[in-house]
Each structure stands twice: as structure tokens, then as C-alpha cells.
Design an enzyme around this catalytic site. Structure first.
Site, short mmCIF file in Angstrom:
data_model
loop_
_atom_site.label_atom_id
_atom_site.label_comp_id
_atom_site.label_asym_id
_atom_site.label_seq_id
_atom_site.Cartn_x
_atom_site.Cartn_y
_atom_site.Cartn_z
N LEU A 45 9.20 57.61 -76.73
CA LEU A 45 8.43 57.45 -77.96
C LEU A 45 7.67 58.74 -78.20
O LEU A 45 7.13 59.34 -77.26
CB LEU A 45 7.42 56.29 -77.82
CG LEU A 45 7.93 54.87 -78.00
CD1 LEU A 45 6.83 53.89 -77.62
CD2 LEU A 45 8.38 54.62 -79.43
N ASP A 46 7.63 59.20 -79.45
CA ASP A 46 6.87 60.40 -79.78
C ASP A 46 5.40 60.21 -79.41
O ASP A 46 4.89 59.08 -79.40
CB ASP A 46 6.96 60.71 -81.28
CG ASP A 46 8.37 61.10 -81.69
OD1 ASP A 46 9.13 61.54 -80.82
OD2 ASP A 46 8.67 60.98 -82.90
N PRO A 47 4.68 61.30 -79.11
CA PRO A 47 3.23 61.18 -78.84
C PRO A 47 2.49 60.44 -79.95
O PRO A 47 1.54 59.70 -79.69
CB PRO A 47 2.77 62.64 -78.73
CG PRO A 47 3.98 63.35 -78.20
CD PRO A 47 5.15 62.68 -78.87
N LEU A 48 2.94 60.63 -81.21
CA LEU A 48 2.30 59.95 -82.35
C LEU A 48 2.52 58.45 -82.32
O LEU A 48 1.70 57.68 -82.84
CB LEU A 48 2.86 60.52 -83.65
CG LEU A 48 2.42 59.85 -84.97
CD1 LEU A 48 0.94 60.14 -85.23
CD2 LEU A 48 3.26 60.35 -86.14
N ALA A 49 3.61 58.02 -81.70
CA ALA A 49 3.99 56.60 -81.73
C ALA A 49 3.26 55.82 -80.63
O ALA A 49 2.87 56.35 -79.60
CB ALA A 49 5.49 56.45 -81.58
#
Length: 308
Positions: A45-49
Site C-alpha cells: 500500500l502506498d504511504p498515503l494509503a
């Protein structure tokens, strides 16, 4: 600094990944709490997610690919009217355009274009590799690599809510789907551009969101002792519950674990992957594959420390 004494621990836990951490950073935090000698996550998962990140510990890592390949469900908020370099809110703004006024019916016509079998071009800001390097490394250098279209399946896309400049969607999809690309493509179809404002993974492989724990909850359990922490481990065969189950006799179980082919007691199709158990104690042995009248070992659990 005290050196960590790693231990053998097998199973799967569900982390509710916080915003700001990479999947590997989150994995290492949980791994240290368990002192697990071996660990891996099942799809970044992206850091933003935020949201569900199944973590495989010990022997469960042998089955992580099945979770990586599983269907997933997300809730995302798309910010309309603004394109960014990364397709999410962390990127630099490229353009800002007027958002068209659409009725609910007109919007549904657009959303319907993204249901079922669709094609996507993976984003440059992704972990897909080209000549051994992830695409995002090229993107950071301003280099654009040609990417092939890929087909994915959107089994559900439901509008949860909308404002004048955002759409909040509930999306269930097949492996390899880029939700950022869906957000950008919806924006392009509307003629105003768009990017992801938020992204939360609700579930993967059928695991229920109520079984997720935050990092803080894992840390609180760890303070109570490893026995308490271990109670949150799910058995490794939950990663392959979609496969047919076959019980083997004690003799066949021993032969299987020694890497020998055994008689096939099923009528399953040739080539089928199956979950194998010792019928005496229902212990999970790993995976086998049907080869006509026989079952061939495929991916087995290490039981060297156990007695059958």
C-alpha cells in the site's frame, strides 16, 4: 543496543496500516513486536494509503502469493478538477480545470464505463519494474517509460457520496488494479482531471475488516506478553481457503512431507491445487497438486520440529 532474539512464529495477522508509513516499514514494526524470524507483506500500500495489510509470519510466507493475487476492496475519495504528477495528493499540481455539473444519472453513465472488464495503463509512479528498476525511480527523474495496457476486473463500483468537487467510491477489484489510475481516468472522462485524495483498503482475500489491528493495538498487546500477542495470529491456511480441502491418512501424510507422491482419493480435475491435512489431527500440511490418480507435493509446511 540489545540484539533482538528472533523466534519461530507462524501465522497471519491483519494490520490496519496507518498513513505515512510504507508497507515495509509497517511490516518491520509488527515483525519486531512478534520477534518473528521471518515475515513478509502481501501487496504494498502506498504511504498515503491506509487499511488492510495482511502480514505473513514464518511458514505463512510460503502462501503470501495467494493473498497478493486475491481480489481486494477499497474506499477512495477522488478530488476532481486537479491533475497531479503522481495521481494522488502528494504530487505537484499539473493543471486545474472547471468541474462539469452532472446529474446523478449522467454521473452513473460515466461510472459505468469503469465497471466489469476494463483496461488500464499502470501509472509511472508505481512499483512495477523496468530493467530491474521500479517505475517511480524513472518518474522522479522525469523519464517516461512506455507501459502496456493490462486488463483488470472491477466487480463492484458504487458511489457512496459526492460533493461539488469530490467523488467517494467503494471499489472491489481484481489483482493488479490501480485505484489511482481509476481516479485519474474518471477525471479525464469528465474532462476536468482528478487525483486521489484518500485511499483505504477495506479488505483483501475475504478477510474481514473487523479483524484488523492498528500498530498501537499490536503494541498494547505486546506489552501484555507474547502469548497474548500470539492469540491474534490466524492460521496460515486461511490464505488458501478458496482451494479444496483433502484429508490424508497418517501414512500418506508422512509420505507427503517426505516429498513423495501419494494416491489421489478425490475426483478433482487434473492440475488442481489442493489444501492437504493430516486426518488424524487435522494439521495443515501445505499444498498438493492433482496429477491424475496421484497427488504431488507442491508447497509444504516445515514440520521438522513436529511429530506426525
Amino acid at each position: 543496543m540489545v540484539k533482538t532474539k528472533w523466534r519461530s512464529v507462524d501465522g497471519i495477522v491483519l494490520l490496519n496500516k496507518p498513513i505515512g508509513l510504507s508497507s515495509n516499514q509497517a511490516l518491520q514494526r509488527v515483525r519486531r513486536l512478534y520477534r518473528a524470524a521471518k515475515a513478509g507483506h502481501t501487496g504494498a500500500l502506498d504511504p498515503l494509503a491506509t487499511g488492510m495489510l495482511p502480514l505473513c509470519l514464518g511458514e505463512a510466507t510460503k502462501f503470501s502469493q495467494f493473498l497478493l493475487d486475491a481480489d481486494k476492496r477499497y474506499v477512495t475519495c477522488i478530488q476532481l478538477g486537479t491533475r497531479t504528477t503522481t495521481g494522488d495528493r502528494e504530487g505537484e499540481v499539473l493543471t486545474q480545470e472547471t468541474i462539469p455539473e452532472l446529474t446523478d444519472t449522467e454521473l452513473e453513465v460515466v461510472l459505468d464505463m469503469f465497471r466489469g472488464d476494463i483496461e488500464q495503463i499502470p501509472p509511472m509512479y508505481s512499483a512495477l519494474k523496468h530493467e530491474g528498476k521500479p517505475l517511480y525511480e524513472y518518474a522522479r527523474q522525469g523519464i517516461v517509460i512506455e507501459r502496456k495496457r493490462r486488463q483488470v476486473i472491477i466487480s463492484n463500483l458504487t458511489l457512496i457520496s459526492r460533493t461539488a468537487d469530490t467523488l467517494t467510491l467503494d471499489i472491489s477489484c481484481s489483482k493488479g488494479t490501480y485505484i489511482r489510475t481509476i481516479g485519474e481516468d474518471i477525471g479525464e472522462t469528465l474532462g476536468c482531471g482528478g487525483h486521489l485524495k484518500t485511499l483505504h483498503r477495506v479488505s483483501t482475500a475475504g478477510y474481514q475488516p473487523e479483524n484488523m489491528l492498528t500498530l498501537e493495538e499490536f503494541e498494547a498487546l505486546a506489552e501484555q506478553g507474547e502469548e497474548v500477542l500470539d492469540e491474534r495470529l490466524m492460521t496460515m491456511d486461511t490464505a488458501v481457503e478458496h482451494l479444496d480441502e483433502v484429508m490424508l491418512s497418517v501414512t500418506d501424510s508422512k509420505d507427503m512431507l517426505f516429498g513423495r507422491t501419494v494416491q489421489n482419493p478425490t475426483t478433482l480435475a487434473d492440475g488442481a491445487l489442493i489444501r492437504l491435512y493430516d486426518q488424524e489431527n487435522s494439521r495443515f500440511l501445505g499444498l498438493g497438486q492433482v496429477k491424475g490418480a496421484f497427488i504431488k507435493p507442491q508447497r509444504l509446511v516445515n514440520t521438522s520440529e513436529l511429530t506426525l
